[in-house]
Design a protein around this motif. Structure first.
Motif, PDB file in Angstrom:
ATOM      1  N   LEU A 182       7.274 135.160  -1.503  1.00  0.00           N
ATOM      2  CA  LEU A 182       8.119 134.056  -1.948  1.00  0.00           C
ATOM      3  C   LEU A 182       9.591 134.361  -1.685  1.00  0.00           C
ATOM      4  O   LEU A 182      10.085 135.427  -2.054  1.00  0.00           O
ATOM      5  CB  LEU A 182       7.886 133.816  -3.452  1.00  0.00           C
ATOM      6  N   LEU A 183      10.281 133.418  -1.036  1.00  0.00           N
ATOM      7  CA  LEU A 183      11.737 133.436  -0.913  1.00  0.00           C
ATOM      8  C   LEU A 183      12.239 132.137  -1.519  1.00  0.00           C
ATOM      9  O   LEU A 183      11.719 131.056  -1.204  1.00  0.00           O
ATOM     10  CB  LEU A 183      12.193 133.489   0.549  1.00  0.00           C
ATOM     11  N   PHE A 184      13.241 132.223  -2.389  1.00  0.00           N
ATOM     12  CA  PHE A 184      13.711 130.984  -3.006  1.00  0.00           C
ATOM     13  C   PHE A 184      15.182 131.067  -3.381  1.00  0.00           C
ATOM     14  O   PHE A 184      15.703 132.127  -3.707  1.00  0.00           O
ATOM     15  CB  PHE A 184      12.866 130.621  -4.227  1.00  0.00           C
ATOM     16  N   VAL A 185      15.840 129.903  -3.291  1.00  0.00           N
ATOM     17  CA  VAL A 185      17.209 129.725  -3.776  1.00  0.00           C
ATOM     18  C   VAL A 185      17.130 128.938  -5.074  1.00  0.00           C
ATOM     19  O   VAL A 185      16.402 127.946  -5.166  1.00  0.00           O
ATOM     20  CB  VAL A 185      18.065 128.942  -2.749  1.00  0.00           C
ATOM     21  N   SER A 186      17.847 129.394  -6.094  1.00  0.00           N
ATOM     22  CA  SER A 186      17.827 128.669  -7.368  1.00  0.00           C
ATOM     23  C   SER A 186      19.070 128.991  -8.173  1.00  0.00           C
ATOM     24  O   SER A 186      19.605 130.099  -8.110  1.00  0.00           O
ATOM     25  CB  SER A 186      16.576 129.032  -8.179  1.00  0.00           C
ATOM     26  N   HIS A 187      19.529 127.971  -8.938  1.00  0.00           N
ATOM     27  CA  HIS A 187      20.580 128.175  -9.934  1.00  0.00           C
ATOM     28  C   HIS A 187      19.985 128.239 -11.338  1.00  0.00           C
ATOM     29  O   HIS A 187      20.725 128.371 -12.314  1.00  0.00           O
ATOM     30  CB  HIS A 187      21.602 127.030  -9.870  1.00  0.00           C
ATOM     31  N   ASP A 188      18.660 128.114 -11.442  1.00  0.00           N
ATOM     32  CA  ASP A 188      17.979 128.153 -12.738  1.00  0.00           C
ATOM     33  C   ASP A 188      17.741 129.618 -13.106  1.00  0.00           C
ATOM     34  O   ASP A 188      16.845 130.278 -12.574  1.00  0.00           O
ATOM     35  CB  ASP A 188      16.651 127.386 -12.637  1.00  0.00           C
ATOM     36  N   ARG A 189      18.542 130.124 -14.037  1.00  0.00           N
ATOM     37  CA  ARG A 189      18.490 131.549 -14.367  1.00  0.00           C
ATOM     38  C   ARG A 189      17.160 131.939 -15.009  1.00  0.00           C
ATOM     39  O   ARG A 189      16.658 133.043 -14.796  1.00  0.00           O
ATOM     40  CB  ARG A 189      19.668 131.896 -15.295  1.00  0.00           C
ATOM     41  N   TYR A 190      16.572 131.053 -15.791  1.00  0.00           N
ATOM     42  CA  TYR A 190      15.275 131.328 -16.409  1.00  0.00           C
ATOM     43  C   TYR A 190      14.204 131.446 -15.326  1.00  0.00           C
ATOM     44  O   TYR A 190      13.361 132.346 -15.347  1.00  0.00           O
ATOM     45  CB  TYR A 190      14.935 130.211 -17.391  1.00  0.00           C
ATOM     46  N   PHE A 191      14.226 130.534 -14.384  1.00  0.00           N
ATOM     47  CA  PHE A 191      13.303 130.537 -13.253  1.00  0.00           C
ATOM     48  C   PHE A 191      13.462 131.825 -12.448  1.00  0.00           C
ATOM     49  O   PHE A 191      12.479 132.482 -12.087  1.00  0.00           O
ATOM     50  CB  PHE A 191      13.601 129.305 -12.395  1.00  0.00           C
ATOM     51  N   LEU A 192      14.715 132.205 -12.185  1.00  0.00           N
ATOM     52  CA  LEU A 192      14.994 133.450 -11.464  1.00  0.00           C
ATOM     53  C   LEU A 192      14.447 134.656 -12.216  1.00  0.00           C
ATOM     54  O   LEU A 192      13.851 135.564 -11.621  1.00  0.00           O
ATOM     55  CB  LEU A 192      16.508 133.607 -11.279  1.00  0.00           C
ATOM     56  N   LEU A 250      -0.895 122.961   2.961  1.00  0.00           N
ATOM     57  CA  LEU A 250      -0.765 123.746   4.194  1.00  0.00           C
ATOM     58  C   LEU A 250      -1.366 125.148   4.057  1.00  0.00           C
ATOM     59  O   LEU A 250      -1.532 125.838   5.053  1.00  0.00           O
ATOM     60  CB  LEU A 250       0.716 123.856   4.592  1.00  0.00           C
ATOM     61  N   GLN A 251      -1.647 125.573   2.829  1.00  0.00           N
ATOM     62  CA  GLN A 251      -2.228 126.889   2.538  1.00  0.00           C
ATOM     63  C   GLN A 251      -1.427 128.020   3.201  1.00  0.00           C
ATOM     64  O   GLN A 251      -1.972 128.824   3.958  1.00  0.00           O
ATOM     65  CB  GLN A 251      -3.696 126.933   2.982  1.00  0.00           C
ATOM     66  N   PRO A 252      -0.127 128.102   2.901  1.00  0.00           N
ATOM     67  CA  PRO A 252       0.706 129.136   3.514  1.00  0.00           C
ATOM     68  C   PRO A 252       0.518 130.479   2.822  1.00  0.00           C
ATOM     69  O   PRO A 252      -0.024 130.560   1.716  1.00  0.00           O
ATOM     70  CB  PRO A 252       2.126 128.621   3.278  1.00  0.00           C
ATOM     71  N   ASN A 253       0.996 131.541   3.469  1.00  0.00           N
ATOM     72  CA  ASN A 253       1.056 132.830   2.790  1.00  0.00           C
ATOM     73  C   ASN A 253       2.503 133.274   2.540  1.00  0.00           C
ATOM     74  O   ASN A 253       2.735 134.331   1.969  1.00  0.00           O
ATOM     75  CB  ASN A 253       0.279 133.915   3.552  1.00  0.00           C
ATOM     76  N   VAL A 254       3.474 132.449   2.988  1.00  0.00           N
ATOM     77  CA  VAL A 254       4.889 132.674   2.698  1.00  0.00           C
ATOM     78  C   VAL A 254       5.495 131.344   2.258  1.00  0.00           C
ATOM     79  O   VAL A 254       5.482 130.369   3.019  1.00  0.00           O
ATOM     80  CB  VAL A 254       5.655 133.220   3.920  1.00  0.00           C
ATOM     81  N   LEU A 255       5.990 131.292   1.029  1.00  0.00           N
ATOM     82  CA  LEU A 255       6.643 130.091   0.496  1.00  0.00           C
ATOM     83  C   LEU A 255       8.153 130.296   0.532  1.00  0.00           C
ATOM     84  O   LEU A 255       8.664 131.304   0.041  1.00  0.00           O
ATOM     85  CB  LEU A 255       6.213 129.835  -0.948  1.00  0.00           C
ATOM     86  N   VAL A 256       8.859 129.326   1.100  1.00  0.00           N
ATOM     87  CA  VAL A 256      10.322 129.347   1.138  1.00  0.00           C
ATOM     88  C   VAL A 256      10.804 128.078   0.433  1.00  0.00           C
ATOM     89  O   VAL A 256      10.577 126.969   0.913  1.00  0.00           O
ATOM     90  CB  VAL A 256      10.846 129.414   2.583  1.00  0.00           C
ATOM     91  N   LEU A 257      11.440 128.257  -0.722  1.00  0.00           N
ATOM     92  CA  LEU A 257      11.774 127.134  -1.603  1.00  0.00           C
ATOM     93  C   LEU A 257      13.292 127.075  -1.834  1.00  0.00           C
ATOM     94  O   LEU A 257      13.890 128.061  -2.257  1.00  0.00           O
ATOM     95  CB  LEU A 257      11.063 127.277  -2.945  1.00  0.00           C
ATOM     96  N   ASP A 258      13.876 125.910  -1.582  1.00  0.00           N
ATOM     97  CA  ASP A 258      15.305 125.712  -1.792  1.00  0.00           C
ATOM     98  C   ASP A 258      15.499 124.793  -2.991  1.00  0.00           C
ATOM     99  O   ASP A 258      15.245 123.588  -2.909  1.00  0.00           O
ATOM    100  CB  ASP A 258      15.932 125.099  -0.538  1.00  0.00           C
ATOM    101  N   GLU A 259      15.912 125.354  -4.106  1.00  0.00           N
ATOM    102  CA  GLU A 259      16.125 124.628  -5.367  1.00  0.00           C
ATOM    103  C   GLU A 259      14.899 123.787  -5.745  1.00  0.00           C
ATOM    104  O   GLU A 259      14.988 122.563  -5.903  1.00  0.00           O
ATOM    105  CB  GLU A 259      17.372 123.728  -5.270  1.00  0.00           C
ATOM    106  N   PRO A 260      13.742 124.399  -5.930  1.00  0.00           N
ATOM    107  CA  PRO A 260      12.522 123.622  -6.189  1.00  0.00           C
ATOM    108  C   PRO A 260      12.484 122.975  -7.567  1.00  0.00           C
ATOM    109  O   PRO A 260      11.679 122.077  -7.793  1.00  0.00           O
ATOM    110  CB  PRO A 260      11.413 124.675  -6.050  1.00  0.00           C
ATOM    111  N   THR A 261      13.307 123.434  -8.509  1.00  0.00           N
ATOM    112  CA  THR A 261      13.233 122.902  -9.875  1.00  0.00           C
ATOM    113  C   THR A 261      14.217 121.769 -10.141  1.00  0.00           C
ATOM    114  O   THR A 261      14.293 121.266 -11.259  1.00  0.00           O
ATOM    115  CB  THR A 261      13.504 124.019 -10.903  1.00  0.00           C
TER     116      THR A 261
END
Length: 633
Positions: free
Chosen positions: A492-502, A459-470
């Motif tokens: 980039l906006l993202f939700v994650s429980h992966d502390r390393y990723f954060l 989609l070639q976006p310029n804003v990525l919104v990711l909910d638990e992508p890992t």
């Protein structure tokens, strides 16, 4: 003490074995992390150790008194049984011993003298076993484990079947921890846990003293818990001492050493073969034959093959305005109390905003509200100029499971991509060959996640919104995704429980908690450090208040005789002036510890912490001097 011993285990389902003469032992107290790419066979190995599967060849030896339990993956609870009933089942052995203890005690009260000795011996044995199993505080243990995994006492009487899927999986984990077998086999135990529950589990596993073999893609978890790493790859098991970070470093070092040894051997072989060929029939033919025999006995040096993550990338993107999303006073609920209220924030171009918080606080709802997929109960959301958003939802509904991978990632503007370009894009995200033509619904979770990420890239976006992508990605795919997102030129906006990723991605952290929210400028580690210092300052303030209250109580307590002075005589007013100055210094230190800029300067941070400790000590000493002056002056 060896609890599990394996020798030359082999297991094969198709042309490539997942275990090829694997040999290892599990000793008491060892915490072994089992790592490897998705599809390497880690779950199968755990099932073999648990007796739920078998090897084709090889030996598995387990002493008869060793209890081994595996974390179940598919919850099945009988109708009518509550959350507490299922948790207590983990302590069935303890409850049976308690019942027998009461029964034997009753028998001892009326037993004849010749029978009493036998009953006394059995009673003592039961008490010893109860003590070994920590069976005298079972209610505390149940409360401790359930609370640590995020359950509230108000849920104890809730039917287990009515719990959500994530709650049911946490209940299975709670029941296993309460059983406390000699060896725990844990397959992705942090799935369905928020950060607080994951940190509790880390501390519990480290402190429980049990042996364990665990599969996880959470790098912080592997670092905190594991004392040894087994890597399963291409049928081989490789053993590494230490935690995950040490494994990552040692693997690279071993790979480099093995490659150099291989290259050196290849040079030796080439020189030897050239000598043999050149002198096969000449004066040196005897030496040539001798070298040919020696060459035949050379054992080939094995290299360590790479575990390659996909070469992910989101390409170039158009430029947005200076700000991307602006939210003012956002409140949202679903009939009951709001999940969040009065959230106001602005996301600027280039921000990488990580959103964290306990399960159930509405992080996904907040994302969807910010995207205008859900209408807020109150407040407004505005998009900036030239914003093009792509959304990765954790349920992977963004890809049609009835389509093959190529068609699932094709943008609405079909003319934009040829079939070859779509294949190339899927390959960048690790979906190659025949897999690109497979229906998405028939794929594994990890494969579907990669298809969803490839669709977003298309989609070639310029804003990525990711909910638990890992969630479904292995360690190497997570690393590849992190690198791709770090080089992404958009927002980039993202939700994650992966502390390393954060930690690697977030430049800001939005903390969503029940009844409040908090925006922190910095990454996850900086936020954790800030919270610790904040809690330490709050504790010091509370202790100072308690000291003042004790001093006031001592002043009001009648005394028959005055005690001797500890400090030299000073006027109360002078001491109070020093206390005011010390409190001001203490407040300045607190403010510095809350300053992100201080955290970014290691030397300044160390100096500030020393000043903070000194101010705390000075204030305590002055308060004690003041108390003495008030009593004795």
């Amino acid at each position: 003490m060896i609890l599990i011993s394996t020798r030359d285990l082999s297991r094969q389902f198709d042309s490539a074995p997942i275990l090829n003469k694997a040999t290892f032992d599990v000793r008491a107290g060892e915490r072994i992390g089992l790592v490897g790419p998705n599809g390497a066979g880690k779950t199968t190995l755990l099932r073999i150790l648990a007796g739920q599967d078998h090897s084709d060849t090889g030996e598995l030896a387990i002493p008869g008194d060793v209890r081994i339990e595996i974390l179940e993956q598919h919850p099945e609870f009988a109708p009518g049984r509550t959350l507490l009933d299922e948790a207590r089942e983990g302590l069935d052995t303890v409850f049976r011993l308690q019942e027998e203890s009461h029964r034997v005690a009753d028998q001892m009260a009326t037993a004849a003298p010749d029978e009493l000795a036998r009953l006394q011996k059995r009673f003592d044995a039961i008490q010893h076993e109860l003590q070994r199993l920590d069976g005298f505080q079972v209610d505390y243990r149940i409360d401790q484990v359930l609370a640590g995994l995020g359950f509230d006492r108000s849920q104890y009487d809730q039917p287990a079947q009515s719990l959500s899927g994530g709650q049911q999986n946490r209940l299975l984990l709670a029941r296993l921890l309460l059983r406390a077998p000699d060896v725990l086999l844990l397959d992705e135990p942090t799935n369905h846990l928020d950060i607080a529950a994951t940190e509790w589990l880390e501390n519990y596993l480290v402190g429980c003293g049990r042996a364990m073999v665990l599969v996880s893609h959470d790098r912080y978890f592997l670092d905190r818990v594991c004392t040894r790493i087994l890597e399963q790859h291409q049928g081989r098991l490789s053993d590494y001492p230490g935690n995950f970070s040490q494994y990552w470093r040692l693997r690279e070092e071993r790979q480099l050493v093995a490659q150099r040894a291989f290259e050196k051997q290849q040079e030796f072989i080439a020189r030897t073969e050239e000598f043999i060929t050149r002198n096969r029939y000449g004066q040196l033919s005897k030496q040539s034959k001798d070298r040919e025999q020696k060459l035949a006995r050379v054992e080939a040096v094995e290299t360590i093959s790479d575990i390659d993550g996909p070469n992910m990338g989101f390409g170039n993107c158009t430029r947005t305005g200076d700000w991307v999303i602006e939210a003012t006073g956002l409140t949202k609920g679903f009939g009951g109390p709001p999940l969040f209220k009065e959230v106001s924030l602005r996301v600027d171009r280039g921000d990488r905003l990580g959103i964290i918080g306990p399960n159930g606080t509405g992080k996904t709802t907040l994302l969807r509200t910010l995207l205008k997929e859900l209408p807020p109960d109150a407040g407004t959301v505005r998009f900036g100029a030239n914003v093009l958003v792509a959304y990765f939802d954790q349920q992977l509904a963004c890809v049609d499971e009835n389509l093959d991978a190529m068609e699932a990632i094709r943008p609405p503007d079909i003319a934009r991509y040829t079939d070859g370009q779509l294949r190339d894009l899927l390959a960048k995200f690790g979906v190659r060959g025949a897999l690109a033509l497979q229906k998405v619904g028939a794929m594994s979770g990890g494969e579907r996640s990669k298809v969803a990420l490839a669709r977003i890239a298309a989609l070639q976006p310029n804003v990525l919104v990711l909910d638990e992508p890992t969630n479904h990605l292995d360690l190497w795919s997570r690393d590849a995704l992190e690198q791709a997102l770090r080089t992404f030129a958009g927002t980039l906006l993202f939700v994650s429980h992966d502390r390393y990723f954060l930690d690697r991605l977030a430049t800001k952290v939005l903390v969503v908690e029940p009844d409040r929210w908090f925006l922190f400028e910095g990454n996850y580690s900086e936020y954790v450090s800030f919270r610790k210092n904040q809690q330490a300052a709050q504790q010091a303030s509370q202790e100072g208040q308690k000291a003042a209250e004790r001093a006031a109580a001592e002043r009001n307590k009648p005394s028959d005789s005055k005690r001797r002075r500890k400090y030299p005589y000073r006027k109360v007013e002078d001491i109070e002036a020093d206390i005011a100055a010390s409190e001001a210094q203490f407040a300045r230190c607190e403010a510095d510890l809350a300053d992100v800029e201080v955290h970014r300067d290691a030397e300044r941070m160390q100096r500030t912490q020393q000043d903070y400790a000194q101010a705390q000590a000075d204030l305590a000493r002055l308060m004690e001097h003041w108390e003495e002056a008030m009593e004795l002056n």
